[in-house]
Motif scaffolding. Sequence first.
Motif, mmCIF file in Angstrom:
data_model
loop_
_atom_site.group_PDB
_atom_site.id
_atom_site.type_symbol
_atom_site.label_atom_id
_atom_site.label_comp_id
_atom_site.label_asym_id
_atom_site.label_seq_id
_atom_site.Cartn_x
_atom_site.Cartn_y
_atom_site.Cartn_z
ATOM 1 N N PHE A 86 0.976 -0.982 -0.019
ATOM 2 C CA PHE A 86 -0.151 -0.120 0.065
ATOM 3 C C PHE A 86 1.029 1.253 0.053
ATOM 4 O O PHE A 86 1.816 1.427 0.983
ATOM 5 N N ILE A 87 0.522 2.024 -0.938
ATOM 6 C CA ILE A 87 1.390 3.506 -0.979
ATOM 7 C C ILE A 87 0.426 4.643 -0.676
ATOM 8 O O ILE A 87 -0.481 4.453 -1.495
ATOM 9 N N VAL A 88 0.713 5.670 0.125
ATOM 10 C CA VAL A 88 -0.158 6.690 0.414
ATOM 11 C C VAL A 88 0.290 7.745 -0.720
ATOM 12 O O VAL A 88 1.607 8.072 -0.870
ATOM 13 N N GLY A 89 -0.547 8.368 -1.198
ATOM 14 C CA GLY A 89 -0.408 9.569 -2.178
ATOM 15 C C GLY A 89 -0.978 10.649 -1.860
ATOM 16 O O GLY A 89 -2.095 10.765 -1.622
ATOM 17 N N HIS A 90 0.028 11.685 -1.917
ATOM 18 C CA HIS A 90 -0.684 13.083 -1.635
ATOM 19 C C HIS A 90 -1.718 13.528 -2.670
ATOM 20 O O HIS A 90 -1.518 13.195 -4.003
ATOM 21 N N VAL A 91 -2.642 14.280 -2.569
ATOM 22 C CA VAL A 91 -3.437 14.824 -3.561
ATOM 23 C C VAL A 91 -3.287 16.308 -3.797
ATOM 24 O O VAL A 91 -2.754 17.017 -2.813
ATOM 25 N N THR A 92 -3.543 16.879 -4.907
ATOM 26 C CA THR A 92 -3.385 18.278 -5.338
ATOM 27 C C THR A 92 -4.762 19.268 -4.565
ATOM 28 O O THR A 92 -5.698 18.319 -4.262
ATOM 29 N N LYS A 93 -4.903 20.356 -4.942
ATOM 30 C CA LYS A 93 -6.096 21.198 -4.429
ATOM 31 C C LYS A 93 -7.285 20.851 -5.214
ATOM 32 O O LYS A 93 -8.159 21.150 -4.883
ATOM 33 N N THR A 94 -6.939 20.188 -6.418
ATOM 34 C CA THR A 94 -8.187 19.675 -7.290
ATOM 35 C C THR A 94 -8.692 18.434 -6.930
ATOM 36 O O THR A 94 -9.781 17.957 -7.203
ATOM 37 N N GLY A 95 -7.876 17.728 -5.977
ATOM 38 C CA GLY A 95 -8.379 16.459 -5.494
ATOM 39 C C GLY A 95 -7.642 15.302 -6.091
ATOM 40 O O GLY A 95 -8.067 14.217 -5.750
ATOM 41 N N SER A 96 -7.166 15.533 -7.162
ATOM 42 C CA SER A 96 -6.129 14.371 -7.746
ATOM 43 C C SER A 96 -4.840 13.913 -7.193
ATOM 44 O O SER A 96 -4.448 14.813 -6.589
ATOM 45 N N ILE A 97 -4.365 12.774 -7.382
ATOM 46 C CA ILE A 97 -3.081 12.253 -6.945
ATOM 47 C C ILE A 97 -2.025 13.142 -7.533
ATOM 48 O O ILE A 97 -1.918 13.361 -8.735
ATOM 49 N N ALA A 98 -1.227 13.690 -6.489
ATOM 50 C CA ALA A 98 0.049 14.460 -6.979
ATOM 51 C C ALA A 98 0.961 13.623 -7.590
ATOM 52 O O ALA A 98 1.123 12.409 -7.482
ATOM 53 N N GLY A 99 1.423 14.176 -8.611
ATOM 54 C CA GLY A 99 2.507 13.477 -9.416
ATOM 55 C C GLY A 99 2.170 13.296 -10.710
ATOM 56 O O GLY A 99 0.878 13.470 -11.061
ATOM 57 N N PRO A 100 2.943 12.567 -11.485
ATOM 58 C CA PRO A 100 2.398 12.043 -12.880
ATOM 59 C C PRO A 100 1.340 11.251 -12.852
ATOM 60 O O PRO A 100 1.140 10.367 -12.108
ATOM 61 N N LYS A 101 0.497 11.253 -13.952
ATOM 62 C CA LYS A 101 -0.520 10.401 -13.950
ATOM 63 C C LYS A 101 -0.095 8.936 -14.130
ATOM 64 O O LYS A 101 -0.925 8.157 -14.006
ATOM 65 N N VAL A 102 1.010 8.762 -14.677
ATOM 66 C CA VAL A 102 1.386 7.399 -15.081
ATOM 67 C C VAL A 102 1.492 6.652 -13.595
ATOM 68 O O VAL A 102 1.359 5.331 -13.636
ATOM 69 N N LEU A 103 1.493 7.436 -12.601
ATOM 70 C CA LEU A 103 1.620 6.893 -11.048
ATOM 71 C C LEU A 103 0.294 5.623 -10.829
ATOM 72 O O LEU A 103 0.410 4.744 -10.786
ATOM 73 N N GLU A 104 -0.809 6.507 -11.594
ATOM 74 C CA GLU A 104 -2.202 5.780 -11.119
ATOM 75 C C GLU A 104 -2.187 4.416 -12.208
ATOM 76 O O GLU A 104 -3.001 3.474 -12.079
ATOM 77 N N HIS A 105 -1.719 4.594 -13.407
ATOM 78 C CA HIS A 105 -1.525 3.654 -14.265
ATOM 79 C C HIS A 105 -0.571 2.573 -14.090
ATOM 80 O O HIS A 105 -0.953 1.342 -14.262
ATOM 81 N N MET A 106 0.505 2.605 -13.279
ATOM 82 C CA MET A 106 1.291 1.505 -12.788
ATOM 83 C C MET A 106 0.776 0.698 -11.944
ATOM 84 O O MET A 106 0.987 -0.535 -11.815
#
Length: 458
Positions: free
Chosen positions: A209-229
Amino acid sequence: MGKIKTKYVCQECGYISLKWMGKCPECHSWESFVEEFVEKNKSGKGISTASSQKPVQLKNIKIEVENRFSTSNGELNRVLGGGIVIGSLVLVGGDPGIGKSTLLIQVASNVGEKGLKVLYMSGEESLKQIKMRADRLNIDNENLYIVSENNLEYISKYIEEINPNLLIIDSIQTVYNPDITSAPGSVSQVREGTAMLMKLSKQLGIATFIVGHVTKTGSIAGPKVLEHMVDTVLYFEGEKHNIYRVLRAVKNRFGSTNEIGIFEMTNNGLEEVLNPSHLFLAHRPKEVAGSVVVASIEGTRPVLIEIQALISSTNFGTPRRMATGIDYNRVVMLMAVLEKKIGLQLQAQDGYVNVVGGIQLSEPAVDLAIVAAIASSFRSKVIDHQTIIFGEVGLTGEVRSVNHAEKRINEAVKMGFKTCVIPKGNLSGLPKFNDIEIIGVENVYEALDIVLGGRSIG
């Protein structure tokens, strides 16, 4: 030593440029480029393409059932598709203070009580801080190992030494690979760190399990490829000042997507809410105009939720429209349908629509309930509190069929509702219900004629 070159990487979308730019051409973010260093081998050759894998015919591939272990938490098991899959990589995102760390340390304790080893790595808190949280939650488990570290090289060594069944990284934005020159939390660090953890999870059969911070818009911070991986993406939603939390799966390779789990934040941590319909309707007012209950499907689960609307005269030239928990543009469209097809004079009225309980509704099956709530508030007429409504509304005022009608009606029967207004197209194929009256409607006019038969309070 290899030749060192520089590149500029957008910290919002991962776009790479050879020179600095003020605005990213990919995501149009300003001031988002950060300089990073790239080291190449003397040979100038890239990574070797040699592989031990060979193409296999589809018919020769054998399917094995995923090996899982339970989290001892029914709501989390539901969202994950039946438990934690061995070797899977799960990303958990949510606002700061929403309860991500609390949930994961409770999961770690539950898994440890089954005799499985758990390694909890925190790059944000010290060992004493984690111990204080564990004591507050009455967690004391000999199979739970805690490490405060953010260097991926050391983390890899700890994983090899302990060989845990479950690994928790809190958070991916704090860990770094010393071979990469950029700062922790940058696109390169997040991408490479996740790739390394994914490789370890698959090779060693460790659920991570990895915890990801979110941006002010509510999406996971960092590249979108993170969610694809990753294999599964979970979002933890809710207001920090509200005791209820919603855990939503937006991606799951081992189960249903858009599944939700409901939790209540208490002094003893997060506790499951086994009957969310009862939760959302517990404080529902009766004999009040502008209130109606809708049957929504969240993943595979039917949930009864109250929708409230308030229509009042505007003090400005342009009326105000607000929507909480529902798409704003959808509300504006439905109000336009009421004006054109029903004749409600809403052009000089402020309109407010709220989904009670802080949950987000996105399916079109809630359209008819929104329309009924708006009309009820405008006409100051009460909708019977034992009536439930669902159906999709088109621009011509027609009411369209929705899926899982039987599930929705069964949930309404369980909660004691006596009348259910549904699209007429859903009547065919429905079994006979003895405890509830089913009324099918073809358009908005018929629906409002039925539900607004209550007494006026204006």
